[in-house]
Design a protein around this motif. Structure first.
Motif, PDB file in Angstrom:
ATOM      1  N   PRO A 287      41.006  50.218  33.121  1.00 27.08           N
ATOM      2  CA  PRO A 287      41.470  49.560  34.346  1.00 27.08           C
ATOM      3  C   PRO A 287      40.466  49.618  35.502  1.00 27.08           C
ATOM      4  O   PRO A 287      40.627  48.900  36.493  1.00 27.08           O
ATOM      5  CB  PRO A 287      42.757  50.316  34.690  1.00 27.08           C
TER       6      PRO A 287
ATOM      7  N   PHE B 125      42.247  43.998  31.245  1.00 31.67           N
ATOM      8  CA  PHE B 125      41.104  44.683  31.863  1.00 31.67           C
ATOM      9  C   PHE B 125      39.816  44.567  31.057  1.00 31.67           C
ATOM     10  O   PHE B 125      38.791  45.092  31.463  1.00 31.67           O
ATOM     11  CB  PHE B 125      41.463  46.154  32.084  1.00 31.67           C
TER      12      PHE B 125
ATOM     13  N   PRO C   1      38.623  40.121  33.077  1.00 28.73           N
ATOM     14  CA  PRO C   1      37.470  40.212  33.975  1.00 28.73           C
ATOM     15  C   PRO C   1      36.259  39.444  33.450  1.00 28.73           C
ATOM     16  O   PRO C   1      35.500  38.849  34.237  1.00 28.73           O
ATOM     17  CB  PRO C   1      37.182  41.711  34.036  1.00 28.73           C
TER      18      PRO C   1
ATOM     19  N   LEU D 169      38.883  46.588  37.358  1.00 35.91           N
ATOM     20  CA  LEU D 169      39.428  45.883  38.520  1.00 35.91           C
ATOM     21  C   LEU D 169      38.427  45.901  39.679  1.00 35.91           C
ATOM     22  O   LEU D 169      38.430  45.001  40.523  1.00 35.91           O
ATOM     23  CB  LEU D 169      40.747  46.524  38.950  1.00 35.91           C
TER      24      LEU D 169
ATOM     25  N   LEU E 251      47.520  45.880  36.982  1.00 33.63           N
ATOM     26  CA  LEU E 251      47.245  47.307  37.189  1.00 33.63           C
ATOM     27  C   LEU E 251      48.519  48.068  37.536  1.00 33.63           C
ATOM     28  O   LEU E 251      48.774  49.148  37.000  1.00 33.63           O
ATOM     29  CB  LEU E 251      46.205  47.487  38.288  1.00 33.63           C
TER      30      LEU E 251
ATOM     31  N   MET F 251      45.479  40.226  38.801  1.00 38.10           N
ATOM     32  CA  MET F 251      44.846  41.450  38.309  1.00 38.10           C
ATOM     33  C   MET F 251      45.463  42.728  38.903  1.00 38.10           C
ATOM     34  O   MET F 251      45.765  43.667  38.165  1.00 38.10           O
ATOM     35  CB  MET F 251      43.345  41.392  38.566  1.00 38.10           C
ATOM     36  N   PRO F 252      45.671  42.812  40.232  1.00 40.33           N
ATOM     37  CA  PRO F 252      46.359  44.002  40.755  1.00 40.33           C
ATOM     38  C   PRO F 252      47.771  44.154  40.202  1.00 40.33           C
ATOM     39  O   PRO F 252      48.240  45.282  40.005  1.00 40.33           O
ATOM     40  CB  PRO F 252      46.378  43.767  42.272  1.00 40.33           C
TER      41      PRO F 252
END
Length: 215
Positions: A155, A96, A100, A158, A64, A60-61
């Protein structure tokens, strides 16, 4: 007397890919990271091996970073493609929006009410991106840059994933009472209060009055 016919040459193989610029490939990397998150979450459900869950959190990061990088690369190289904006929105929906929600489902928010909230969250993310694409020109200043976001940018989800990572680290996943925040029994159905952060996040994304300055 012969007449030369100028026929249109047939399209080349991978002609669409040939039109991509560097920023587009970075955008695709964002989408790949999001898709990898979803597949890792599915693998965790299939194997119950927590390492797959941590892989999903780690991707996930990365999504981003790539989401921030594609626009900067396009401005740095002064090159963008007609597909760039649409590619960015589609990648963001995966990374995003859907990712999630898939992670929340994987860690234990699987009741009917939980799923309803997660679907609402994804719908808000899609709506948020569609509105941005339509209104970006109206919100931009003289240089073409958007000054602020209407509603929180997608985003920001996150932050929800970070909460799930903390819950996983504490061993507070799996649904039921052991879930971070416990569970509420509402007649024949149950609701994990933790899922309400998705309800708040989705509502903030589609807010018309909430304005977030764009950095």
């Amino acid at each position: 007397m012969t007449t030369e016919l100028h026929e249109k040459p047939p399209p080349r193989h991978f002609s669409m890919i040939r039109t991509f610029v560097l920023a587009d490939f970075v955008t695709l990397g964002n989408g790949f990271a999001g898709a990898g998150t979803i597949l890792s979450a599915m693998q965790y459900l299939a194997t119950q091996q927590e390492r797959w869950l941590w892989l999903a959190f780690a991707l996930m990061p990365l999504a981003l970073v790539l989401d921030f990088a594609d626009g900067r690369i396009a401005r740095w190289r002064f090159k963008s493609s007609p597909l760039g904006a649409d590619l960015d929105s589609l990648a963001d929906v995966i990374s995003f929006g859907m990712a999630p929600a898939a992670l929340a489902f994987a860690v234990g928010m699987r009741g009917a009410l939980d799923v309803a909230v997660l679907l609402y969250f994804v719908a808000c993310g899609i709506s948020r991106l569609a509105r941005f694409n339509v209104t970006a020109a109206q919100l931009s200043d003289g240089t073409g840059k958007v000054k602020y976001f209407e509603g929180t940018p997608i985003p920001s989800s996150l932050l929800l994933v970070a909460v799930l990572a903390v819950a996983t680290w504490q061993g507070r996943i799996g649904g039921g009472e052991q879930m971070l925040g416990g569970v509420w029994d509402l007649g024949p159905m149950s609701l994990h209060p933790l899922v309400l952060i998705y309800l708040l996040s989705g509502s903030a994304m589609i807010s018309k009055t909430l304005r977030i300055p764009k950095i």
